[in-house]
Scaffold this active site. Structure first.
Site, PDB file in Angstrom:
ATOM      1  N   THR A  25     -16.181  12.874 -38.093  1.00  0.00           N
ATOM      2  CA  THR A  25     -16.027  11.874 -37.029  1.00  0.00           C
ATOM      3  C   THR A  25     -17.359  11.147 -36.836  1.00  0.00           C
ATOM      4  O   THR A  25     -18.400  11.785 -36.728  1.00  0.00           O
ATOM      5  CB  THR A  25     -15.585  12.585 -35.734  1.00  0.00           C
ATOM      6  OG1 THR A  25     -14.235  13.007 -35.899  1.00  0.00           O
ATOM      7  CG2 THR A  25     -15.676  11.655 -34.547  1.00  0.00           C
ATOM      8  N   HIS A 174      -4.179  17.622 -40.047  1.00  0.00           N
ATOM      9  CA  HIS A 174      -5.205  18.344 -39.293  1.00  0.00           C
ATOM     10  C   HIS A 174      -4.539  19.395 -38.391  1.00  0.00           C
ATOM     11  O   HIS A 174      -3.964  19.057 -37.372  1.00  0.00           O
ATOM     12  CB  HIS A 174      -5.990  17.337 -38.453  1.00  0.00           C
ATOM     13  CG  HIS A 174      -7.290  17.842 -37.894  1.00  0.00           C
ATOM     14  ND1 HIS A 174      -7.572  19.170 -37.711  1.00  0.00           N
ATOM     15  CD2 HIS A 174      -8.388  17.159 -37.469  1.00  0.00           C
ATOM     16  CE1 HIS A 174      -8.782  19.294 -37.201  1.00  0.00           C
ATOM     17  NE2 HIS A 174      -9.305  18.097 -37.035  1.00  0.00           N
ATOM     18  N   ASN A 177      -9.424  23.178 -35.434  1.00  0.00           N
ATOM     19  CA  ASN A 177     -10.435  22.788 -34.454  1.00  0.00           C
ATOM     20  C   ASN A 177      -9.938  22.483 -33.050  1.00  0.00           C
ATOM     21  O   ASN A 177     -10.515  21.656 -32.343  1.00  0.00           O
ATOM     22  CB  ASN A 177     -11.221  21.580 -34.991  1.00  0.00           C
ATOM     23  CG  ASN A 177     -12.015  21.990 -36.228  1.00  0.00           C
ATOM     24  OD1 ASN A 177     -12.201  23.189 -36.475  1.00  0.00           O
ATOM     25  ND2 ASN A 177     -12.438  21.037 -37.011  1.00  0.00           N
ATOM     26  N   TYR A 179      -7.223  21.027 -31.875  1.00  0.00           N
ATOM     27  CA  TYR A 179      -6.458  19.818 -31.563  1.00  0.00           C
ATOM     28  C   TYR A 179      -4.973  20.136 -31.523  1.00  0.00           C
ATOM     29  O   TYR A 179      -4.599  21.316 -31.589  1.00  0.00           O
ATOM     30  CB  TYR A 179      -6.841  18.707 -32.552  1.00  0.00           C
ATOM     31  CG  TYR A 179      -8.305  18.367 -32.392  1.00  0.00           C
ATOM     32  CD1 TYR A 179      -9.224  18.653 -33.378  1.00  0.00           C
ATOM     33  CD2 TYR A 179      -8.782  17.825 -31.197  1.00  0.00           C
ATOM     34  CE1 TYR A 179     -10.581  18.393 -33.204  1.00  0.00           C
ATOM     35  CE2 TYR A 179     -10.138  17.558 -31.008  1.00  0.00           C
ATOM     36  CZ  TYR A 179     -11.029  17.849 -32.011  1.00  0.00           C
ATOM     37  OH  TYR A 179     -12.369  17.607 -31.828  1.00  0.00           O
ATOM     38  N   ASN A 234     -13.122  23.917 -28.883  1.00  0.00           N
ATOM     39  CA  ASN A 234     -12.088  23.356 -27.994  1.00  0.00           C
ATOM     40  C   ASN A 234     -11.125  24.369 -27.405  1.00  0.00           C
ATOM     41  O   ASN A 234      -9.948  24.063 -27.188  1.00  0.00           O
ATOM     42  CB  ASN A 234     -11.321  22.240 -28.740  1.00  0.00           C
ATOM     43  CG  ASN A 234     -12.250  21.068 -29.052  1.00  0.00           C
ATOM     44  OD1 ASN A 234     -13.066  20.690 -28.202  1.00  0.00           O
ATOM     45  ND2 ASN A 234     -12.163  20.536 -30.253  1.00  0.00           N
TER      46      ASN A 234
HETATM   47  C1  LIG Z   1     -12.192  15.718 -35.494  1.00  0.00           C
HETATM   48  C2  LIG Z   1     -13.163  16.592 -35.237  1.00  0.00           C
HETATM   49  C3  LIG Z   1     -13.012  17.989 -35.734  1.00  0.00           C
HETATM   50  O1  LIG Z   1     -12.051  18.264 -36.485  1.00  0.00           O
HETATM   51  O2  LIG Z   1     -13.836  18.845 -35.357  1.00  0.00           O
HETATM   52  C4  LIG Z   1     -14.378  16.203 -34.461  1.00  0.00           C
HETATM   53  C5  LIG Z   1     -14.246  15.420 -33.305  1.00  0.00           C
HETATM   54  C6  LIG Z   1     -15.384  15.057 -32.596  1.00  0.00           C
HETATM   55  C7  LIG Z   1     -16.656  15.450 -33.019  1.00  0.00           C
HETATM   56  C8  LIG Z   1     -16.767  16.246 -34.172  1.00  0.00           C
HETATM   57  C9  LIG Z   1     -15.630  16.619 -34.888  1.00  0.00           C
END
Ligand SMILES: C=C(C(=O)O)c1ccccc1
Length: 362
Positions: A25, A174, A177, A179, A234
């Site tokens: 990102t 994805h 992480n 999400y 997260n």
């Molecule tokens: C899409 C990200 C991930 O998969 O960790 C991400 C998002 C914001 C900052 C760093 C990485």
């Protein structure tokens, strides 16, 4: 480290080496999700990678959680990505787009302004995102209905169709992480009591439906999946990562996917024996092309291939400051350190202004 320079088949395509560019990102897209024009130069400079996986790219308006991340759900996004894939292909490269939905890792001031995030369960993450005001705690999400989940499955397929239209060689779903798809997988973030929550099978249902919809749209040979079994980012605690990812990787192994891409460790986290054992176990459940990722240097990367642990290594931060990384590895040239101040946001500085010294030296 020559083993890193061996070509290979990868799903429907061939790759000239095993030095891949991990998703990064960079927060340099336009506010409407259109990727920045300069991204054509940025990705073309890195076409020496066996495979480039783009920065996380939202597949739905509500899948956006940070300022200036790109999308692939509008025709104007597709038109802009065409310039980027054209530049990478002209430079002899191959590029997959990473399809992303942030779920609850979003602040409601992010476009579409005022919209609460969506998630498996209406519980806020103990996490932050960055808005125009800087870091802010993520907003409280609302729970997705079954109907909305089914609509999102169709949206993943549409985003994959858009990716093919935009000239990408494939897509990475994805699932890592913390999400959206990761929020469904983990017991700490998914408290649903319908068919999308509770048991391991139920928590894998939406991620597998999304992967199956993408496969149905563009073919399994153009689809990869990213997981982070020990994910710490997260706020997605999981009761039993070994059982969950043995099942999830086992299910993915039945689908003839191009690859599985696993973040095995994270910047600054420890690589304890216990954690390595979990990764080894869930690695065994996969039977295809395996991309490992997580703080590798050239020597450890070559070792990962020699031991059969992996078929390729994805490098993130090294590809920020070494656009010619695969060539530096081939020529045994020292790597440049990236400037952390320009990782996220800004312009050409720290993006397209790093030296590709070896290409001049060659
Ligand atoms: C899409 C990200 C991930 O998969 O960790 C991400 C998002 C914001 C900052 C760093 C990485």
């Amino acid at each position: 480290t020559d083993i890193l320079l061996k070509p290979s088949k990868l799903g429907d395509i061939s790759v000239p080496n095993r030095v891949f560019m991990a998703p990064l990102t960079r927060n340099r897209a336009h506010d409407d999700g259109t990727p920045w024009e300069e991204a054509a130069t940025y990705y073309a400079q890195r076409a020496n990678a066996g495979l480039i996986i783009t920065e996380a790219t939202q597949m739905h308006p509500l899948g956006k959680g940070y300022i200036q991340t790109p999308g692939i759900h509008e025709p104007k996004h597709v038109e802009a990505w065409k310039e980027i894939t054209r530049a990478v292909h002209a430079a002899g490269g191959r590029i997959f787009v990473q399809l992303w939905h942030v779920g609850r890792i979003r602040h409601s001031s992010i476009e579409p302004e005022g919209e609460a995030p969506v998630a498996p369960t209406a519980e806020a993450a103990e996490a932050q995102t960055f808005t125009k005001k800087g870091f802010e705690p993520t907003s409280k999400p609302r729970e997705l209905t079954v109907g909305e989940i089914e609509a999102l499955v169709a949206d993943y397929a549409k985003a994959a169709r858009n990716a093919m239209e935009a000239g990408f060689d494939g897509v990475e779903v994805h699932c890592a992480n913390g999400y959206l798809l990761n929020q469904f997988l983990h017991s700490g973030s998914n408290k649903r009591d319908d068919e999308y929550g509770g048991s391991i099978e139920n928590r894998c249902r939406f991620p597998l439906e999304a992967v199956d919809a993408v496969i149905a749209e563009i073919g399994a040979g153009r689809v990869g999946v990213r997981t982070s079994p020990l994910g710490e980012a997260n706020d997605v605690p999981e009761d039993d990562p070994r059982a969950l990812y043995t099942y999830f990787h086992g299910e993915l192994a039945k689908r003839g996917l191009a690859y599985l891409h696993v973040m095995e460790s994270f910047p600054g986290s420890d690589r304890s024996e216990e954690k390595r054992a979990v990764i080894e176990d869930v690695r065994k459940a996969w039977n295809g092309f395996y991309i490992t990722n997580g703080g590798y240097d050239a020597e450890r990367a070559a070792e990962a291939l020699e031991t059969g642990h992996a078929d390729a290594v994805a490098f993130g931060r090294p590809y920020i400051s070494n656009p010619d990384l695969a060539v530096r590895i081939a020529m045994n040239v020292e790597w440049a350190e990236p400037n952390q101040e320009t990782f996220y946001g800004g312009g050409e500085k720290g993006y397209t202004d790093y030296s590709d010294a070896t290409l001049k030296a060659a």
